[in-house]
Motif scaffolding. Sequence first.
Motif, PDB file in Angstrom:
ATOM      1  N   ALA A  12       0.831  -1.205   0.000  1.00  0.00           N
ATOM      2  CA  ALA A  12       0.000   0.000   0.000  1.00  0.00           C
ATOM      3  C   ALA A  12       0.867   1.258   0.000  1.00  0.00           C
ATOM      4  N   MET A  13       0.596   2.135  -0.931  1.00  0.00           N
ATOM      5  CA  MET A  13       1.331   3.386  -1.070  1.00  0.00           C
ATOM      6  C   MET A  13       0.442   4.525  -0.587  1.00  0.00           C
ATOM      7  N   SER A  14       1.066   5.644  -0.285  1.00  0.00           N
ATOM      8  CA  SER A  14       0.262   6.758   0.193  1.00  0.00           C
ATOM      9  C   SER A  14       0.458   8.028  -0.605  1.00  0.00           C
ATOM     10  N   VAL A  15       1.314   8.021  -1.622  1.00  0.00           N
ATOM     11  CA  VAL A  15       1.511   9.197  -2.465  1.00  0.00           C
ATOM     12  C   VAL A  15       1.214   8.795  -3.898  1.00  0.00           C
ATOM     13  N   TYR A  16       0.539   9.679  -4.626  1.00  0.00           N
ATOM     14  CA  TYR A  16       0.049   9.379  -5.962  1.00  0.00           C
ATOM     15  C   TYR A  16       0.438  10.478  -6.941  1.00  0.00           C
ATOM     16  N   VAL A  17       0.584  10.100  -8.209  1.00  0.00           N
ATOM     17  CA  VAL A  17       0.742  11.056  -9.297  1.00  0.00           C
ATOM     18  C   VAL A  17      -0.307  10.719 -10.342  1.00  0.00           C
ATOM     19  N   ASP A  18      -0.847  11.747 -10.963  1.00  0.00           N
ATOM     20  CA  ASP A  18      -1.878  11.471 -11.955  1.00  0.00           C
ATOM     21  C   ASP A  18      -1.278  11.331 -13.345  1.00  0.00           C
ATOM     22  N   SER A  19      -2.120  10.871 -14.258  1.00  0.00           N
ATOM     23  CA  SER A  19      -1.715  10.678 -15.645  1.00  0.00           C
ATOM     24  C   SER A  19      -2.088  11.875 -16.504  1.00  0.00           C
ATOM     25  N   ARG A  46      11.838  14.738  -0.842  1.00  0.00           N
ATOM     26  CA  ARG A  46      12.714  13.724  -1.440  1.00  0.00           C
ATOM     27  C   ARG A  46      12.984  13.976  -2.911  1.00  0.00           C
ATOM     28  N   ILE A  47      12.016  14.577  -3.613  1.00  0.00           N
ATOM     29  CA  ILE A  47      12.213  14.818  -5.047  1.00  0.00           C
ATOM     30  C   ILE A  47      12.621  16.258  -5.345  1.00  0.00           C
ATOM     31  N   GLY A  48      12.895  17.030  -4.288  1.00  0.00           N
ATOM     32  CA  GLY A  48      13.438  18.375  -4.483  1.00  0.00           C
ATOM     33  C   GLY A  48      12.417  19.465  -4.727  1.00  0.00           C
ATOM     34  N   ALA A  61      -7.028  29.275  -4.108  1.00  0.00           N
ATOM     35  CA  ALA A  61      -8.244  28.907  -4.837  1.00  0.00           C
ATOM     36  C   ALA A  61      -8.003  27.605  -5.612  1.00  0.00           C
ATOM     37  N   VAL A  62      -7.789  26.515  -4.871  1.00  0.00           N
ATOM     38  CA  VAL A  62      -7.665  25.181  -5.457  1.00  0.00           C
ATOM     39  C   VAL A  62      -8.634  24.269  -4.713  1.00  0.00           C
ATOM     40  N   SER A  63      -9.076  23.193  -5.358  1.00  0.00           N
ATOM     41  CA  SER A  63     -10.109  22.360  -4.735  1.00  0.00           C
ATOM     42  C   SER A  63      -9.564  21.231  -3.875  1.00  0.00           C
ATOM     43  N   TRP A  64      -8.281  20.918  -3.987  1.00  0.00           N
ATOM     44  CA  TRP A  64      -7.706  19.833  -3.199  1.00  0.00           C
ATOM     45  C   TRP A  64      -6.215  20.061  -3.032  1.00  0.00           C
ATOM     46  N   PRO A  65      -5.626  19.536  -1.960  1.00  0.00           N
ATOM     47  CA  PRO A  65      -4.196  19.751  -1.707  1.00  0.00           C
ATOM     48  C   PRO A  65      -3.331  18.901  -2.635  1.00  0.00           C
ATOM     49  N   HIS A  66      -2.338  19.544  -3.267  1.00  0.00           N
ATOM     50  CA  HIS A  66      -1.461  18.837  -4.189  1.00  0.00           C
ATOM     51  C   HIS A  66      -0.227  19.675  -4.511  1.00  0.00           C
ATOM     52  N   TYR A  67       0.711  19.045  -5.169  1.00  0.00           N
ATOM     53  CA  TYR A  67       1.847  19.723  -5.772  1.00  0.00           C
ATOM     54  C   TYR A  67       1.746  19.546  -7.278  1.00  0.00           C
ATOM     55  N   ASP A  68       2.173  20.542  -8.034  1.00  0.00           N
ATOM     56  CA  ASP A  68       2.338  20.390  -9.472  1.00  0.00           C
ATOM     57  C   ASP A  68       3.754  19.877  -9.713  1.00  0.00           C
ATOM     58  N   LEU A  69       3.881  18.877 -10.586  1.00  0.00           N
ATOM     59  CA  LEU A  69       5.182  18.272 -10.882  1.00  0.00           C
ATOM     60  C   LEU A  69       5.490  18.340 -12.360  1.00  0.00           C
ATOM     61  N   ASP A  70       6.750  18.581 -12.690  1.00  0.00           N
ATOM     62  CA  ASP A  70       7.164  18.416 -14.079  1.00  0.00           C
ATOM     63  C   ASP A  70       7.444  16.930 -14.309  1.00  0.00           C
ATOM     64  N   GLN A  71       7.662  16.562 -15.546  1.00  0.00           N
ATOM     65  CA  GLN A  71       7.805  15.140 -15.883  1.00  0.00           C
ATOM     66  C   GLN A  71       9.045  14.504 -15.276  1.00  0.00           C
ATOM     67  N   VAL A  76      10.877  10.612 -10.934  1.00  0.00           N
ATOM     68  CA  VAL A  76      11.599  10.320  -9.690  1.00  0.00           C
ATOM     69  C   VAL A  76      10.616   9.885  -8.610  1.00  0.00           C
ATOM     70  N   ALA A  77       9.468  10.576  -8.499  1.00  0.00           N
ATOM     71  CA  ALA A  77       8.459  10.201  -7.504  1.00  0.00           C
ATOM     72  C   ALA A  77       7.989   8.765  -7.725  1.00  0.00           C
ATOM     73  N   VAL A  78       7.783   8.395  -8.981  1.00  0.00           N
ATOM     74  CA  VAL A  78       7.356   7.024  -9.296  1.00  0.00           C
ATOM     75  C   VAL A  78       8.449   6.029  -8.916  1.00  0.00           C
ATOM     76  N   GLU A  79       9.708   6.356  -9.206  1.00  0.00           N
ATOM     77  CA  GLU A  79      10.819   5.487  -8.809  1.00  0.00           C
ATOM     78  C   GLU A  79      10.861   5.295  -7.294  1.00  0.00           C
ATOM     79  N   LEU A  80      10.449   6.333  -6.546  1.00  0.00           N
ATOM     80  CA  LEU A  80      10.468   6.275  -5.089  1.00  0.00           C
ATOM     81  C   LEU A  80       9.187   5.688  -4.497  1.00  0.00           C
TER      82      LEU A  80
END
Length: 138
Positions: A12-19, A46-48, A61-71, A76-80
């Motif tokens: 079970a993981m607790s951090v997600y990235v969308d497609s 961990r990913i800087g 003014a955002v609807s949910w907590p998140h970070y924007d990530l470049d590819q 790196v997040a997926v590798e981790l």
Amino acid sequence: MDGNNSATAGDAMSVYVDSAIHALRGRLMCHMFSPDLDALHAMARRIGIEQRWFQDPLTMAVSWPHYDLDQTRRAVAVELGAVICDRYQTVAMAAIIQGRPDKLRRIRALADPGRAFTPARHVPEWLAEQGFAQAWDW
């Protein structure tokens, strides 16, 4: 994890990235999110990614907590250990993060039942409290 980046129940993981990949200022971006904000911020470190880049619905003014990530950082997040979510899984996780079981019920009716996906560790308990079965298939 298998080639589809799906997690087994024991992993079970607790951090997600969308497609969803969107162009922003000449870069391709996606979202990184979690119902567990401590895990989310830890992954960001961990990913800087600086915490000042956190998209907080309490202060912005955002609807949910998140970070924007470049590819690059997404990879790196997926590798981790971040789990890649399709659009239904992403919206389902947003509904969980927002505490919206009504939205989650509608999403479940639309989602592909054949997709392998494991939500954050505390999500099954939350789903049970909201009247969902513990063994809810994503």
